[in-house]
Motif scaffolding. Structure first.
Motif, PDB file in Angstrom:
ATOM      1  N   LEU A 119       0.935  -1.152  -0.017  1.00 40.73           N
ATOM      2  CA  LEU A 119      -0.052  -0.070  -0.142  1.00 40.73           C
ATOM      3  C   LEU A 119       0.967   1.224   0.041  1.00 40.73           C
ATOM      4  O   LEU A 119       1.674   1.651   1.015  1.00 40.73           O
ATOM      5  N   ILE A 120       0.868   1.882  -1.124  1.00 41.65           N
ATOM      6  CA  ILE A 120       1.671   3.198  -1.239  1.00 41.65           C
ATOM      7  C   ILE A 120       0.939   4.598  -1.058  1.00 41.65           C
ATOM      8  O   ILE A 120      -0.094   4.510  -1.973  1.00 41.65           O
ATOM      9  N   SER A 121       1.563   5.388  -0.517  1.00 45.61           N
ATOM     10  CA  SER A 121       0.909   6.878  -0.505  1.00 45.61           C
ATOM     11  C   SER A 121       0.682   7.553  -1.719  1.00 45.61           C
ATOM     12  O   SER A 121       1.719   7.308  -2.464  1.00 45.61           O
ATOM     13  N   VAL A 122      -0.135   8.158  -2.041  1.00 48.64           N
ATOM     14  CA  VAL A 122      -0.643   8.831  -3.187  1.00 48.64           C
ATOM     15  C   VAL A 122       0.544   9.857  -3.240  1.00 48.64           C
ATOM     16  O   VAL A 122       0.752  10.457  -4.299  1.00 48.64           O
ATOM     17  N   ASN A 123       1.140  10.373  -2.289  1.00 49.74           N
ATOM     18  CA  ASN A 123       2.148  11.314  -2.118  1.00 49.74           C
ATOM     19  C   ASN A 123       3.560  10.765  -2.418  1.00 49.74           C
ATOM     20  O   ASN A 123       4.507  11.687  -2.313  1.00 49.74           O
ATOM     21  N   SER A 124       3.618   9.564  -2.561  1.00 47.65           N
ATOM     22  CA  SER A 124       5.073   8.878  -2.559  1.00 47.65           C
ATOM     23  C   SER A 124       5.598   9.014  -4.230  1.00 47.65           C
ATOM     24  O   SER A 124       4.662   9.405  -4.932  1.00 47.65           O
ATOM     25  N   PRO A 125       6.809   9.369  -4.075  1.00 51.31           N
ATOM     26  CA  PRO A 125       7.408   9.570  -5.353  1.00 51.31           C
ATOM     27  C   PRO A 125       6.714   8.442  -6.707  1.00 51.31           C
ATOM     28  O   PRO A 125       6.478   8.746  -7.427  1.00 51.31           O
ATOM     29  N   ILE A 126       6.778   7.111  -6.149  1.00 47.65           N
ATOM     30  CA  ILE A 126       6.385   6.032  -7.157  1.00 47.65           C
ATOM     31  C   ILE A 126       4.946   6.364  -7.597  1.00 47.65           C
ATOM     32  O   ILE A 126       4.527   6.487  -8.905  1.00 47.65           O
ATOM     33  N   ALA A 127       3.952   6.568  -6.494  1.00 42.67           N
ATOM     34  CA  ALA A 127       2.680   6.982  -6.822  1.00 42.67           C
ATOM     35  C   ALA A 127       2.493   8.155  -7.772  1.00 42.67           C
ATOM     36  O   ALA A 127       1.705   8.382  -8.704  1.00 42.67           O
ATOM     37  N   ARG A 128       3.241   9.198  -7.514  1.00 42.05           N
ATOM     38  CA  ARG A 128       3.158  10.368  -8.348  1.00 42.05           C
ATOM     39  C   ARG A 128       3.576  10.340  -9.879  1.00 42.05           C
ATOM     40  O   ARG A 128       3.038  10.759 -10.590  1.00 42.05           O
ATOM     41  N   ALA A 129       4.571   9.364  -9.760  1.00 38.02           N
ATOM     42  CA  ALA A 129       4.996   9.067 -11.325  1.00 38.02           C
ATOM     43  C   ALA A 129       4.044   8.216 -12.184  1.00 38.02           C
ATOM     44  O   ALA A 129       3.842   8.203 -13.184  1.00 38.02           O
ATOM     45  N   LEU A 130       3.096   7.454 -11.171  1.00 41.01           N
ATOM     46  CA  LEU A 130       2.098   6.420 -11.908  1.00 41.01           C
ATOM     47  C   LEU A 130       0.725   7.157 -12.236  1.00 41.01           C
ATOM     48  O   LEU A 130      -0.044   6.760 -12.983  1.00 41.01           O
ATOM     49  N   VAL A 131       0.232   8.370 -11.330  1.00 39.75           N
ATOM     50  CA  VAL A 131      -0.856   8.626 -11.445  1.00 39.75           C
ATOM     51  C   VAL A 131      -1.235   9.329 -12.958  1.00 39.75           C
ATOM     52  O   VAL A 131      -0.444   9.968 -13.239  1.00 39.75           O
ATOM     53  N   GLY A 132      -2.096   8.819 -13.405  1.00 40.78           N
ATOM     54  CA  GLY A 132      -2.558   9.326 -14.839  1.00 40.78           C
ATOM     55  C   GLY A 132      -2.070   8.622 -15.977  1.00 40.78           C
ATOM     56  O   GLY A 132      -2.444   8.806 -17.241  1.00 40.78           O
ATOM     57  N   LYS A 133      -1.109   7.593 -15.613  1.00 42.59           N
ATOM     58  CA  LYS A 133      -0.762   6.632 -16.649  1.00 42.59           C
ATOM     59  C   LYS A 133      -1.411   5.594 -17.150  1.00 42.59           C
ATOM     60  O   LYS A 133      -2.639   5.335 -16.325  1.00 42.59           O
ATOM     61  N   GLU A 134      -1.387   4.895 -18.288  1.00 40.31           N
ATOM     62  CA  GLU A 134      -2.246   3.708 -18.535  1.00 40.31           C
ATOM     63  C   GLU A 134      -1.400   2.642 -18.921  1.00 40.31           C
ATOM     64  O   GLU A 134       0.067   2.613 -18.880  1.00 40.31           O
ATOM     65  N   VAL A 135      -2.175   1.565 -19.040  1.00 40.10           N
ATOM     66  CA  VAL A 135      -1.346   0.138 -19.251  1.00 40.10           C
ATOM     67  C   VAL A 135      -0.370   0.196 -20.425  1.00 40.10           C
ATOM     68  O   VAL A 135      -0.588   0.990 -21.580  1.00 40.10           O
ATOM     69  N   ASP A 136       0.773  -0.087 -20.454  1.00 37.58           N
ATOM     70  CA  ASP A 136       1.950  -0.289 -21.322  1.00 37.58           C
ATOM     71  C   ASP A 136       2.739   1.161 -21.395  1.00 37.58           C
ATOM     72  O   ASP A 136       3.812   1.327 -21.896  1.00 37.58           O
ATOM     73  N   ASP A 137       2.602   1.917 -20.469  1.00 35.76           N
ATOM     74  CA  ASP A 137       3.098   3.333 -20.276  1.00 35.76           C
ATOM     75  C   ASP A 137       4.285   2.962 -19.476  1.00 35.76           C
ATOM     76  O   ASP A 137       4.338   2.108 -18.811  1.00 35.76           O
ATOM     77  N   VAL A 138       5.419   3.762 -19.524  1.00 34.84           N
ATOM     78  CA  VAL A 138       6.499   3.360 -18.765  1.00 34.84           C
ATOM     79  C   VAL A 138       6.754   4.828 -17.682  1.00 34.84           C
ATOM     80  O   VAL A 138       6.468   6.110 -18.188  1.00 34.84           O
ATOM     81  N   ALA A 139       6.916   4.413 -16.470  1.00 38.29           N
ATOM     82  CA  ALA A 139       6.854   5.537 -15.414  1.00 38.29           C
ATOM     83  C   ALA A 139       8.127   5.670 -14.890  1.00 38.29           C
ATOM     84  O   ALA A 139       9.000   4.528 -14.473  1.00 38.29           O
ATOM     85  N   ILE A 140       8.823   6.774 -14.821  1.00 43.12           N
ATOM     86  CA  ILE A 140      10.248   6.918 -14.095  1.00 43.12           C
ATOM     87  C   ILE A 140      10.084   7.282 -12.990  1.00 43.12           C
ATOM     88  O   ILE A 140       9.493   8.268 -12.579  1.00 43.12           O
ATOM     89  N   VAL A 141      10.717   6.758 -12.340  1.00 43.43           N
ATOM     90  CA  VAL A 141      10.658   7.079 -10.625  1.00 43.43           C
ATOM     91  C   VAL A 141      11.954   7.611 -10.340  1.00 43.43           C
ATOM     92  O   VAL A 141      13.135   6.587 -10.380  1.00 43.43           O
ATOM     93  N   LYS A 142      12.187   8.897  -9.678  1.00 41.92           N
ATOM     94  CA  LYS A 142      13.436   9.383  -9.218  1.00 41.92           C
ATOM     95  C   LYS A 142      13.699   8.902  -7.968  1.00 41.92           C
ATOM     96  O   LYS A 142      12.772   9.057  -6.894  1.00 41.92           O
ATOM     97  N   THR A 143      14.824   8.015  -7.866  1.00 46.90           N
ATOM     98  CA  THR A 143      15.436   7.733  -6.282  1.00 46.90           C
ATOM     99  C   THR A 143      16.652   8.053  -6.353  1.00 46.90           C
ATOM    100  O   THR A 143      17.470   8.694  -6.945  1.00 46.90           O
ATOM    101  N   PRO A 144      16.951   8.118  -4.786  1.00 50.60           N
ATOM    102  CA  PRO A 144      18.663   8.605  -4.390  1.00 50.60           C
ATOM    103  C   PRO A 144      19.501   7.638  -5.237  1.00 50.60           C
ATOM    104  O   PRO A 144      20.471   8.135  -5.758  1.00 50.60           O
ATOM    105  N   ALA A 145      19.256   6.768  -5.671  1.00 51.47           N
ATOM    106  CA  ALA A 145      20.079   5.603  -6.430  1.00 51.47           C
ATOM    107  C   ALA A 145      20.074   5.810  -7.902  1.00 51.47           C
ATOM    108  O   ALA A 145      20.830   5.187  -8.887  1.00 51.47           O
ATOM    109  N   GLY A 146      19.002   6.710  -8.353  1.00 49.49           N
ATOM    110  CA  GLY A 146      18.888   6.844  -9.832  1.00 49.49           C
ATOM    111  C   GLY A 146      17.456   6.750 -10.354  1.00 49.49           C
ATOM    112  O   GLY A 146      16.758   6.155  -9.529  1.00 49.49           O
ATOM    113  N   ASP A 147      17.351   6.682 -11.535  1.00 52.88           N
ATOM    114  CA  ASP A 147      16.010   6.654 -12.186  1.00 52.88           C
ATOM    115  C   ASP A 147      15.683   5.393 -12.214  1.00 52.88           C
ATOM    116  O   ASP A 147      16.511   4.332 -12.657  1.00 52.88           O
TER     117      ASP A 147
END
Length: 158
Positions: A119-147
């Motif tokens: 269960l991930i927060s809507v305010n987490s970096p991964i959720a923010r990268a996913l919201v609005g996307k569709e199947v087969d889209d690629v979401a890029i999540v920025k992390t301290p270790a890189g994208d």
């Protein structure tokens, strides 16, 4: 007014906790204070002071939950038509492109998030990268270790 998004289950859990605090914990603390008072001098009565401190925490938590519930915007994703986009409350199956690992996350409110249960927060970096996307889209999540790139495999409104 600023509303906080919350799933139906998240609101239920808060109401259950509130009910427990008011009907079980609060009466137990009141009884503990009464018992401690019977032991005499309150200045050096550790049980009394501990019970009063516990009462403060309990009352504070009750106020906090009541405030959260009064500002909650409860969203039942099962009643929303699935338009094929990632939204609050949706369950998203992802493929982590660098490792081919599949993960499933449900996007929930801040109070409900629990990474151990995916269960991930809507305010987490991964959720923010996913919201609005569709199947087969690629979401890029920025992390301290890189994208980190995730491909969206499935979106469910369950």
């Amino acid at each position: 007014m600023n509303y906080t998004p919350m799933t139906v289950r998240g609101a239920e859990k808060l109401r259950e906790e509130l009910d427990y605090l008011k009907t079980v914990q609060r009466p137990q603390i009141i009884e503990a204070i009464a018992d401690a008072r019977e032991h005499g001098d309150l200045k050096e009565n550790a049980e009394y002071h501990a019970a009063r401190e516990q009462q403060g925490f309990c009352e504070g938590r009750i106020q906090e939950i009541e405030a959260k519930l009064s500002n909650a915007h409860v969203i039942d994703v099962t009643k929303v038509t699935n338009n094929g986009r990632v939204i609050f409350g949706s369950t998203v199956t992802l493929l982590k492109l660098d490792s081919e690992e599949e993960v499933v996350y449900r996007i929930v409110g801040d109070d409900e998030s629990d990474i151990k249960h995916n269960l991930i927060s809507v305010n987490s970096p991964i959720a923010r990268a996913l919201v609005g996307k569709e199947v087969d889209d690629v979401a890029i999540v920025k992390t301290p270790a890189g994208d980190v790139e995730y491909e969206i495999v499935d979106i469910a409104y369950i």
